[in-house]
Design an enzyme around this catalytic site. Structure first.
Site, PDB file in Angstrom:
ATOM      1  N   GLY A  70       0.905  -0.914  -0.018  1.00 22.85           N
ATOM      2  CA  GLY A  70      -0.296   0.464  -0.166  1.00 22.85           C
ATOM      3  C   GLY A  70       0.594   1.122   0.036  1.00 22.85           C
ATOM      4  O   GLY A  70       0.191   2.736   0.495  1.00 22.85           O
ATOM      5  N   THR A  71       2.169   1.303  -0.557  1.00 20.95           N
ATOM      6  CA  THR A  71       3.154   2.134  -0.429  1.00 20.95           C
ATOM      7  C   THR A  71       2.676   3.579  -1.414  1.00 20.95           C
ATOM      8  O   THR A  71       2.417   4.578  -0.512  1.00 20.95           O
ATOM      9  CB  THR A  71       5.119   1.758  -1.001  1.00 20.95           C
ATOM     10  OG1 THR A  71       4.199   0.122  -0.630  1.00 20.95           O
ATOM     11  CG2 THR A  71       5.107   2.555  -1.138  1.00 20.95           C
ATOM     12  N   THR A  72       1.530   3.088  -2.464  1.00 21.45           N
ATOM     13  CA  THR A  72       1.171   4.144  -3.383  1.00 21.45           C
ATOM     14  C   THR A  72       0.596   4.986  -2.630  1.00 21.45           C
ATOM     15  O   THR A  72       0.726   6.341  -2.754  1.00 21.45           O
ATOM     16  CB  THR A  72       0.833   3.222  -4.372  1.00 21.45           C
ATOM     17  OG1 THR A  72       1.747   2.652  -5.317  1.00 21.45           O
ATOM     18  CG2 THR A  72       0.512   4.423  -6.042  1.00 21.45           C
ATOM     19  N   TRP A  73      -1.010   4.608  -2.132  1.00 18.48           N
ATOM     20  CA  TRP A  73      -1.811   5.212  -1.385  1.00 18.48           C
ATOM     21  C   TRP A  73      -1.044   5.483  -0.108  1.00 18.48           C
ATOM     22  O   TRP A  73      -1.599   7.333  -0.158  1.00 18.48           O
ATOM     23  CB  TRP A  73      -2.374   3.887  -0.691  1.00 18.48           C
ATOM     24  CG  TRP A  73      -4.046   4.453  -0.459  1.00 18.48           C
ATOM     25  CD1 TRP A  73      -5.117   5.165   0.185  1.00 18.48           C
ATOM     26  CD2 TRP A  73      -4.687   3.391   0.914  1.00 18.48           C
ATOM     27  NE1 TRP A  73      -5.742   5.813  -0.029  1.00 18.48           N
ATOM     28  CE2 TRP A  73      -5.412   4.525   0.518  1.00 18.48           C
ATOM     29  CE3 TRP A  73      -4.568   2.840   1.281  1.00 18.48           C
ATOM     30  CZ2 TRP A  73      -6.885   3.972   1.873  1.00 18.48           C
ATOM     31  CZ3 TRP A  73      -6.033   1.886   1.847  1.00 18.48           C
ATOM     32  CH2 TRP A  73      -6.549   2.697   2.163  1.00 18.48           C
ATOM     33  N   HIS A 128      12.026   1.245   1.255  1.00 17.00           N
ATOM     34  CA  HIS A 128      11.086   0.358   1.733  1.00 17.00           C
ATOM     35  C   HIS A 128      12.212  -0.650   2.897  1.00 17.00           C
ATOM     36  O   HIS A 128      11.978  -1.932   3.141  1.00 17.00           O
ATOM     37  CB  HIS A 128      11.277  -1.025   0.596  1.00 17.00           C
ATOM     38  CG  HIS A 128      10.198  -0.484  -0.185  1.00 17.00           C
ATOM     39  ND1 HIS A 128       8.915  -0.512   0.075  1.00 17.00           N
ATOM     40  CD2 HIS A 128      10.598  -0.621  -1.363  1.00 17.00           C
ATOM     41  CE1 HIS A 128       8.031  -0.373  -0.945  1.00 17.00           C
ATOM     42  NE2 HIS A 128       8.871  -0.205  -2.178  1.00 17.00           N
ATOM     43  N   ARG A 286      -4.060  -2.330  -9.277  1.00 18.22           N
ATOM     44  CA  ARG A 286      -4.625  -3.121  -9.817  1.00 18.22           C
ATOM     45  C   ARG A 286      -5.718  -3.515  -9.977  1.00 18.22           C
ATOM     46  O   ARG A 286      -7.414  -2.441  -9.664  1.00 18.22           O
ATOM     47  CB  ARG A 286      -3.777  -4.651  -9.217  1.00 18.22           C
ATOM     48  CG  ARG A 286      -3.774  -6.394 -10.026  1.00 18.22           C
ATOM     49  CD  ARG A 286      -3.134  -6.718 -10.194  1.00 18.22           C
ATOM     50  NE  ARG A 286      -3.100  -7.708  -8.215  1.00 18.22           N
ATOM     51  CZ  ARG A 286      -4.312  -8.204  -7.593  1.00 18.22           C
ATOM     52  NH1 ARG A 286      -4.676  -8.766  -8.107  1.00 18.22           N
ATOM     53  NH2 ARG A 286      -4.333  -8.726  -6.083  1.00 18.22           N
ATOM     54  N   GLY A 288      -6.628  -3.219  -5.912  1.00 11.43           N
ATOM     55  CA  GLY A 288      -7.248  -2.193  -4.282  1.00 11.43           C
ATOM     56  C   GLY A 288      -8.183  -2.780  -3.488  1.00 11.43           C
ATOM     57  O   GLY A 288      -8.683  -1.931  -3.210  1.00 11.43           O
TER      58      GLY A 288
HETATM   59  P1  A3P Z   1      -3.516  -4.529  -5.323  1.00 11.34           P
HETATM   60  O1  A3P Z   1      -2.515  -5.951  -6.343  1.00 11.34           O
HETATM   61  O2  A3P Z   1      -4.285  -5.970  -4.335  1.00 11.34           O
HETATM   62  O3  A3P Z   1      -4.509  -4.241  -6.079  1.00 11.34           O
HETATM   63  P2  A3P Z   1       2.384  -0.637  -3.685  1.00 11.34           P
HETATM   64  O4  A3P Z   1       1.736   0.496  -3.764  1.00 11.34           O
HETATM   65  O5  A3P Z   1       2.822  -0.879  -2.175  1.00 11.34           O
HETATM   66  O6  A3P Z   1       3.181  -0.905  -5.077  1.00 11.34           O
HETATM   67  O7  A3P Z   1       0.966  -1.536  -3.363  1.00 11.34           O
HETATM   68  C1  A3P Z   1       1.007  -2.020  -4.244  1.00 11.34           C
HETATM   69  C2  A3P Z   1      -1.368  -2.213  -3.455  1.00 11.34           C
HETATM   70  O8  A3P Z   1      -1.768  -0.608  -3.304  1.00 11.34           O
HETATM   71  C3  A3P Z   1      -1.885  -2.907  -4.772  1.00 11.34           C
HETATM   72  O9  A3P Z   1      -2.950  -3.539  -4.904  1.00 11.34           O
HETATM   73  C4  A3P Z   1      -2.893  -1.773  -5.363  1.00 11.34           C
HETATM   74  O10 A3P Z   1      -4.179  -2.181  -6.636  1.00 11.34           O
HETATM   75  C5  A3P Z   1      -2.990  -0.982  -4.247  1.00 11.34           C
HETATM   76  N1  A3P Z   1      -3.279   0.434  -4.156  1.00 11.34           N
HETATM   77  C6  A3P Z   1      -3.192   1.679  -5.278  1.00 11.34           C
HETATM   78  N2  A3P Z   1      -3.445   2.777  -4.495  1.00 11.34           N
HETATM   79  C7  A3P Z   1      -4.280   2.589  -4.242  1.00 11.34           C
HETATM   80  C8  A3P Z   1      -5.276   3.236  -3.756  1.00 11.34           C
HETATM   81  N3  A3P Z   1      -5.075   4.422  -3.845  1.00 11.34           N
HETATM   82  N4  A3P Z   1      -5.812   2.953  -2.882  1.00 11.34           N
HETATM   83  C9  A3P Z   1      -6.052   1.685  -2.366  1.00 11.34           C
HETATM   84  N5  A3P Z   1      -4.729   0.692  -2.337  1.00 11.34           N
HETATM   85  C10 A3P Z   1      -4.729   0.490  -3.450  1.00 11.34           C
END
Ligand code: A3P
Length: 320
Positions: A70-73, A128, A286, A288
């Protein structure tokens, strides 16, 4: 100076060669074990440099996570909270760039210790790295750290899909079964996952004013509550007027999966173009959702993953 640099690079390469290493299945990737965690050699060189050179400022705020949790979030939410007085809903850089581009990535952008790549008005940086591998000054300067983690089964499924999309480029992916096996052996990028999570969990218990520990699942359930917690933790609580104006709701909506994943920049844009970390932004979005693992993980794999997590987290007070 240049000679010093070359000498250091050679020294680091030799050091990396001596570390325990493991080939990742059919892929051409090797992970090397350093301080109990597994990294690719390219990242290790950067981590050495970061650990040696990075000088934290007490006002720095670190946004930390294991990959695919959930890094992006978390980056988007942190950025939106911290910059809310500088930008409004329409001018926020998050609408024009993926959150990874809005916050410097320690292991890539800040390895020389120079702050030239940093916006002096932005205290945030992302990493990370496991807690024990953070540059020492981050701890001694009492920097604030916000950390996110996630059910390992969802993290694994997310990582698997991410890897598969990358494999269309130059990384060959192993089978999901093999991937689960690596996970249970602790051999994932920046893994073992349980030790990554435990490091920050323990730190959050020991230094709650410095480390805020969050779970993806809890944040999904009540995002508003958690962004208020984050704002309080950053010492930038929402004022009464902001609450009345609905600023926390605006941030929640702007950073939602639905909103961010549908922005043109995240559908068709790239970031870090021309560098080894060049990436299509859409790879970070993907589904989320919580619990997508049920579509990919067999009962047997579930039991195996749950068992190892239960064993490793036993007595810590943390569960998934
Ligand atoms: P899924 O592959 O289960 O959909 P990271 O950001 O650490 O790389 O993690 C990616 C995961 O966070 C992906 O999960 C992605 O879809 C999800 N993600 C990205 N943006 C998000 C948001 N704004 N809210 C919730 N989940 C999010």
């Amino acid at each position: 100076k240049e000679e010093d640099g070359i000498h250091k690079t050679q020294k680091n390469k030799k050091l990396i060669d001596k570390l325990p290493k493991e080939k990742m299945g059919a892929s051409s990737w090797y992970l090397h074990e350093y301080q109990g965690f597994w990294y690719t050699p390219g990242f290790l060189e950067k981590i050495f440099s970061l650990q040696e050179n990075f000088e934290a400022d007490p006002s720095d705020i670190l946004v930390c996570s294991s990959p695919k949790t959930g890094t992006t979030w978390l980056k988007a939410l942190s950025f939106a909270i911290v910059t809310r007085k500088r930008f409004d809903e329409s001018s926020n850089p998050l609408l024009k760039a993926v959150s990874h581009e809005c916050i410097p990535f320690m292991e890539f952008d800040l390895i020389t210790g120079s702050s030239t790549t940093r916006d002096p008005q932005l205290p945030l940086m992302a990493s990370h790295l496991p807690y024990i591998a953070l540059p020492e000054s981050v701890i001694t300067e009492n920097c604030k750290i916000v950390y996110i983690c996630r059910d390992p089964k969802d993290m694994l499924v997310s990582m698997w899909h991410f890897g598969k999309k990358l494999s269309l480029k130059d990384v060959q992916m192993t089978s999901f079964e093999k991937f689960v096996e690596y996970f249970c052996g602790g051999r994932t990028f920046y893994g073992p996952y349980w030790d990554h999570v435990l490091g920050y969990w323990k730190a959050s218990q020991e230094r709650p004013e410095n480390v805020l520990f969050l779970k993806y699942e809890d944040m999904k359930e009540d995002t508003l509550l958690h962004i208020k917690k984050m704002a309080d933790f950053f010492d930038q609580p929402f004022s009464k007027e902001e609450e009345i104006q609905g600023v926390p709701e605006e941030i929640t909506n702007m950073c939602s999966f639905e909103n961010l994943s549908n922005l043109e920049v995240n559908k068709s844009g790239k970031h870090r173009g021309g560098t080894p970390l060049e990436m299509d932004n859409n790879l970070y979005f993907r589904k989320g959702q919580v619990g997508d693992w049920k579509n990919h993980v067999t009962q047997e794999m579930k039991e195996q993953i749950d068992q190892i997590m239960d064993e490793k987290l036993y007595g810590s007070g943390l569960t998934f």
